[in-house]
Design a protein around this motif. Sequence first.
Motif, PDB file in Angstrom:
ATOM      1  N   MET A  53       6.360  51.015  -6.859  1.00 19.07           N
ATOM      2  CA  MET A  53       7.730  51.413  -7.113  1.00 19.07           C
ATOM      3  C   MET A  53       8.674  50.923  -6.087  1.00 19.07           C
ATOM      4  O   MET A  53       8.490  51.252  -4.993  1.00 19.07           O
ATOM      5  CB  MET A  53       7.813  52.887  -7.459  1.00 19.07           C
ATOM      6  N   PRO A  54       9.595  49.888  -6.699  1.00 14.43           N
ATOM      7  CA  PRO A  54      10.819  49.629  -5.793  1.00 14.43           C
ATOM      8  C   PRO A  54      11.374  50.670  -5.091  1.00 14.43           C
ATOM      9  O   PRO A  54      11.746  51.878  -5.627  1.00 14.43           O
ATOM     10  CB  PRO A  54      11.469  48.799  -6.586  1.00 14.43           C
ATOM     11  N   CYS A  55      11.610  50.551  -3.707  1.00 11.15           N
ATOM     12  CA  CYS A  55      12.446  51.448  -3.056  1.00 11.15           C
ATOM     13  C   CYS A  55      13.226  50.870  -1.999  1.00 11.15           C
ATOM     14  O   CYS A  55      13.467  49.515  -1.748  1.00 11.15           O
ATOM     15  CB  CYS A  55      11.458  52.419  -2.229  1.00 11.15           C
ATOM     16  N   ALA A  56      14.062  51.570  -1.127  1.00 11.62           N
ATOM     17  CA  ALA A  56      14.558  51.045  -0.113  1.00 11.62           C
ATOM     18  C   ALA A  56      15.101  52.186   1.076  1.00 11.62           C
ATOM     19  O   ALA A  56      14.848  53.381   0.850  1.00 11.62           O
ATOM     20  CB  ALA A  56      16.288  50.921  -0.854  1.00 11.62           C
ATOM     21  N   VAL A  57      15.429  51.656   2.397  1.00 10.42           N
ATOM     22  CA  VAL A  57      15.714  52.352   3.277  1.00 10.42           C
ATOM     23  C   VAL A  57      16.974  52.255   3.836  1.00 10.42           C
ATOM     24  O   VAL A  57      17.374  50.901   3.996  1.00 10.42           O
ATOM     25  CB  VAL A  57      14.716  52.236   4.406  1.00 10.42           C
ATOM     26  N   VAL A  58      17.927  53.053   4.172  1.00 10.80           N
ATOM     27  CA  VAL A  58      19.234  52.916   4.851  1.00 10.80           C
ATOM     28  C   VAL A  58      19.209  53.780   6.084  1.00 10.80           C
ATOM     29  O   VAL A  58      18.937  54.987   6.176  1.00 10.80           O
ATOM     30  CB  VAL A  58      20.402  53.197   3.946  1.00 10.80           C
ATOM     31  N   GLN A  59      19.237  53.165   7.382  1.00 14.02           N
ATOM     32  CA  GLN A  59      19.167  54.055   8.232  1.00 14.02           C
ATOM     33  C   GLN A  59      20.668  53.867   9.048  1.00 14.02           C
ATOM     34  O   GLN A  59      21.295  53.133   9.425  1.00 14.02           O
ATOM     35  CB  GLN A  59      18.236  53.282   9.462  1.00 14.02           C
ATOM     36  N   PHE A  60      21.083  55.308   9.316  1.00 14.19           N
ATOM     37  CA  PHE A  60      22.381  55.353   9.615  1.00 14.19           C
ATOM     38  C   PHE A  60      22.629  55.850  11.542  1.00 14.19           C
ATOM     39  O   PHE A  60      23.792  55.219  11.612  1.00 14.19           O
ATOM     40  CB  PHE A  60      22.944  56.759   8.931  1.00 14.19           C
ATOM     41  N   ILE A  61      21.485  56.120  12.029  1.00 11.60           N
ATOM     42  CA  ILE A  61      21.768  56.115  13.515  1.00 11.60           C
ATOM     43  C   ILE A  61      20.883  55.299  14.131  1.00 11.60           C
ATOM     44  O   ILE A  61      21.177  54.622  15.121  1.00 11.60           O
ATOM     45  CB  ILE A  61      21.546  57.752  13.875  1.00 11.60           C
ATOM     46  N   LYS A  62      19.705  55.139  13.775  1.00  9.60           N
ATOM     47  CA  LYS A  62      18.632  54.525  14.459  1.00  9.60           C
ATOM     48  C   LYS A  62      18.509  52.907  14.235  1.00  9.60           C
ATOM     49  O   LYS A  62      17.538  52.397  14.630  1.00  9.60           O
ATOM     50  CB  LYS A  62      17.054  54.953  14.364  1.00  9.60           C
ATOM     51  N   ARG A  69      22.744  53.003  -7.212  1.00 11.44           N
ATOM     52  CA  ARG A  69      23.126  52.843  -8.558  1.00 11.44           C
ATOM     53  C   ARG A  69      22.128  51.840  -9.156  1.00 11.44           C
ATOM     54  O   ARG A  69      22.347  51.763 -10.600  1.00 11.44           O
ATOM     55  CB  ARG A  69      24.437  52.261  -8.450  1.00 11.44           C
ATOM     56  N   ASP A  70      21.320  51.001  -8.357  1.00 10.08           N
ATOM     57  CA  ASP A  70      20.324  50.325  -8.950  1.00 10.08           C
ATOM     58  C   ASP A  70      19.262  50.862  -9.585  1.00 10.08           C
ATOM     59  O   ASP A  70      18.368  51.612  -8.838  1.00 10.08           O
ATOM     60  CB  ASP A  70      19.991  49.272  -7.978  1.00 10.08           C
ATOM     61  N   PRO A  71      19.254  51.063 -11.077  1.00  3.89           N
ATOM     62  CA  PRO A  71      18.058  51.747 -11.687  1.00  3.89           C
ATOM     63  C   PRO A  71      16.707  51.144 -11.523  1.00  3.89           C
ATOM     64  O   PRO A  71      15.698  51.831 -11.678  1.00  3.89           O
ATOM     65  CB  PRO A  71      18.403  51.708 -13.239  1.00  3.89           C
ATOM     66  N   ARG A  72      16.505  49.988 -10.861  1.00  4.62           N
ATOM     67  CA  ARG A  72      15.173  49.461 -10.707  1.00  4.62           C
ATOM     68  C   ARG A  72      14.659  50.215  -9.468  1.00  4.62           C
ATOM     69  O   ARG A  72      13.384  50.204  -9.262  1.00  4.62           O
ATOM     70  CB  ARG A  72      15.321  47.928 -10.362  1.00  4.62           C
TER      71      ARG A  72
END
Length: 217
Positions: free
Chosen positions: A74-83, A137-140
């Motif tokens: 399953m395609p996924c993503a990570v956004v790190q805000f602090i580290k 927003r990306d439904p993929r």
Amino acid sequence: MSSKGSDRMAGKHVTHERSDEEHAAKMAKKKAARDKIMAKKTGEKGLVIVHTGAGKGKSSSGFGMILRCIAHGMPCAVVQFIKGAWDTGERRLLTENFGDLCQFHAMGEGFTWETQDRARDIAAARAGWDKAKELIRDPRIRMVLLDEINIALRYEYLDIDEVVAFLRDEKPEMTHVVLTGRNASDKLIEAADLVTEMTLVKHPFRSGIKAQAGVEF
């Protein structure tokens, strides 16, 4: 062995057998009740998931869920805000081995006491949130991990009302969003589908042990 001794051993054997039978009957009853409950749980939806609390394991749990997604293709993503400035094991693993399935965006520059520049921290948090909205927003993409976003919200680098409204109104129906960090806002907790609070019981930092590779990062 005396007849009395034999009687006692026989009694123990009968008791043990009865215990096994009672246990089997109890487990069968529990399974039937569980199966009945599970038969009614047929719905699926993209979840808003919050990992918060003073204890360790918030980000680790989030990354564990990302690895599950990868294992399922399953395609996924990570956004790190602090580290974002940290060279973490999770970042190495995902970018070097699973870049085809998992996007990784390190947007933060460190904790606020390290940068000592509020305007810079706000700009980094806003850039992270803009990237997060694009990914969600990306439904993929099936899951987006917003690592340590709760800290950015706590320091008011981001507007909690804006974040909650976006998750409510713009998140695709089947997309999971995981938000980590201590001191999660009450508004976020109310809006979430799943909330887990990590409780601090004991931590080696209090005994003079520094953060270590493989445990903290």
